[in-house]
Scaffold this motif. Structure first.
Motif: not given
Lengths: 330, 308
Positions: B249-251, B265-268, B270
């Motif tokens: 999961k390296i961006r 999603y995990d970074e809010y 949405y």
């Protein structure tokens, strides 16, 4: 004119040949996304000013234990910035990528910022949660991540345990009973801290979220103070999320120097301010004073004073068949 | 089917009353239930994806899907599909051809093996690659050994810092694994139903093996093949579980589209997550459209062949 252009071109080429493009990989835990987005930009600017080199820092985030496992299995992190020392110990012990005494290499146990565990409740605090005693009441639904995979969850567990020890004159049996009551109230165990925040804030499950202080503040920022409020318990744990250079990977990538500086710069005034702005408690006193409004005073106990060491705490509480397994099954 | 037969089957009012003798309210209830179920679990979420994606306006939508991180995820997803689909296509045709047209010992074992990715959880599929190719797995131990077997190969791989897990090859491998059965499973029943007579005729008339394959087998299976490829492609692009284990999961490096959606999603973020999700949803819709078109085409083809 022609020769002038030639010189320009040559010098342009020379500059671009000197300025290197460096890539760093920072494997971090769940709630640091925003912190490192800001810090990476600041560090890249600092490094460019100092050396002229472009440095790009790639990030990966997830539950701390899961991330450590990935590094052990070959995810080539130059630096790890995880939730707790035990996970970096595991990288050292199982994969021998960094020396066992890694934690002595940087100041403050290699922990440039600290945090603690607080409660996030719904607006108006309908269940009247003030302290840990209210969290274990039978009618309270608690959201917390899984201590097996999440660093924040382990800190939360230990904070509750430390509170129970403090309250019961360090009687282990009573503390165990307390922690058993607590996890009886947990309907969902997410694998990481961020998953739990989403479960609580976005999906509307539970009355109270046991969260990293920084994560709770960030949730307020994201979802607004109209829906949630932060409750600080009377006692919590001083959570130390350490950082470390992964020597063997950095050596292979020829990034040892920049990776070391990347971690050291976290202790600089700029690094400390970015941490404080993101609700991590800074180590530098002056910066802590400046951002005093971001943090509530509470009694913070260290892991060492209550549980000896991470290896100890891990063995007693979180290893297979440990206290957590015993109380969560029943 | 001859035209006369078709007229014969036209529903007669008296016959229709007999076939569905239930009172009208039962019929309406059942139809209503089915429609309600489809709306609730299919249309509503789909509409929700697109409304959420556009919640912050069209500008934000395009900003999100043209973000460098999103682009890298899109490119990686397309790359993984571009490698795994053709490979599975070749494998699927070979396997189906062998199974449908020949008898050999171990045929059932081969069939079971092809089905394996369907029965194994994708997470397990990811884990086995970590166990085999990870730093603590066979390959890692071999590369880090003081005296590795095939030292020249180990040295060469080490020098070039060749990585499988937490890099593109691992993602491609995991994608190939989970999409393995799609083409073969689509072709085997089709080729079995077609039988061997046409191939046998071709051989008797003097065609070589290749000629038989290209001129007789391939034209017969091309629509089924296309159908399998489309399903395989959809799964390749949408795969989450197996890829999530081997990606790291390296961006901007090893995040595929589904993993990028999770990260947003995990970074809010949405609206951002749903914007990228809408790309995958669009892919699903295109897949569905293509699938219907192929089925239609196929049916029409069968019809003309039979009446001819």
């Amino acid at each position: 004119m022609k020769s002038f252009l030639k010189i320009m071109l040559a010098s342009a080429l020379a500059v671009s040949a000197n300025a290197k493009e460096i890539k760093l990989l920072n494997i971090s835990y769940d709630p640091t996304r925003e912190l490192y987005t800001e810090y990476n930009a600041a560090f890249a600017k600092y490094w460019k000013g100092k050396t002229g080199d472009e440095v790009t820092i790639n990030q990966s985030h997830g539950g701390s234990g899961k991330q450590a496992q990935a590094v052990i299995n070959g995810l080539e992190a130059d630096v790890v910035t995880l939730a707790l020392a035990y996970d970096i110990d595991a990288v050292s012990k199982q994969a021998h990528l960094l020396p066992a005494d890694w934690q002595n290499r940087l100041p403050n146990n290699s922990t440039p910022y600290t945090s603690t565990i607080v409660f996030l409740v719904r607006k108006g605090n309908p269940k009247g949660i003030k302290d840990w005693d209210d969290v274990v009441k039978a009618d309270v639904k608690v959201v917390a991540p899984n201590p097996k995979t999440s660093g924040g969850a382990r800190w939360a567990y230990l904070a509750a345990y430390a509170y129970a020890l403090d309250k019961n004159n360090h009687a282990d049996a009573a503390a165990r009973e307390f922690i058993k009551q607590l996890y009886k109230n947990v309907p969902v165990l997410d694998t990481g801290a961020r998953g739990s925040t989403v479960t609580f804030a976005k999906n509307g499950i539970g009355d109270v979220l046991l969260a990293w202080e920084n994560e709770a503040h960030l949730a307020l920022k994201e979802f607004g103070t109209n829906d949630f409020e932060i409750i600080t318990p009377s006692l919590s744990i001083l959570a130390e999320p350490p950082v470390a250079l992964v020597d063997k990977n950095a050596k292979r990538h020829h990034t040892t120097e920049v990776a070391t500086e990347y971690l050291k710069y976290l202790y600089s005034d700029e690094g400390q301010e970015i941490a404080a702005k993101n609700y991590y408690r800074p180590r530098t006193e002056a910066i802590a004073q400046k951002y005093a409004n971001n943090f509530t005073d509470l009694k913070l106990v260290t892991l060492e004073s209550q549980f000896g060491s991470w290896a100890n705490a891990q063995k007693t509480h979180f290893a297979d068949g440990g206290v957590f397994d015993q109380i969560y099954q029943k | 089917m001859t035209p006369a037969a078709t007229t014969f089957h036209l529903p007669h009012p008296a016959v229709r009353r007999h076939t569905t003798s239930e009172p009208p309210w039962v019929r309406r209830l059942l139809i209503g239930l089915a429609l309600g179920f489809i709306s609730l679990f299919l249309f509503l979420p789909l509409i929700f994806v697109f409304t959420q994606a556009l919640a912050k306006g069209i500008g934000f939508y395009f900003h999100t899907i043209t973000d460098p991180m999103a682009w890298s995820a899109i490119k990686l997803t397309l790359l993984a599909a571009a490698i795994s689909v053709p490979l599975n296509c070749v494998f699927g045709v070979c396997a189906a051809w062998a199974i449908a047209k020949f008898d050999f010992p171990g045929k059932n074992i081969l069939l079971t093996l092809i089905d394996l990715p369907f029965s194994v959880s994708p997470v397990i599929a990811g884990m086995i690659y970590v166990l085999v190719f990870g730093a603590q797995g066979w390959m890692g131990l071999w590369l880090n050994a003081d005296n590795p077997s095939f030292p020249w190969l180990a040295n060469w791989l080490n020098e070039h810092n060749f990585k499988i897990i937490f890099a593109v090859p691992g993602i491609v491998l995991a994608t190939i694994f989970v999409t393995f059965p799609f083409v073969a499973r689509e072709l085997i029943p089709l080729m079995q139903a077609q039988g061997r007579s046409e191939e046998e005729a071709a051989r008797v008339l003097g065609a070589s093996g290749w000629q038989t394959f290209w001129r007789v087998t391939v034209p017969n299976i091309k629509w089924g093949l296309l159908y399998g490829v489309i399903l395989c492609n959809a799964r390749a692009m949408g795969e989450f579980g197996a890829v999530s284990v081997v990606s790291g999961k390296i961006r901007g490096e090893t995040n595929t589209l589904p993993l990028h959606i999770e990260a947003l999603y995990d970074e809010y973020n949405y609206a951002g997550a749903f914007a990228v999700a809408s790309l995958l949803a669009l892919l699903a819709l295109v897949t569905l459209g293509l699938k219907t078109w192929i089925e239609h085409k196929n049916a029409a083809l069968n019809e003309t062949e039979k009446s001819a």
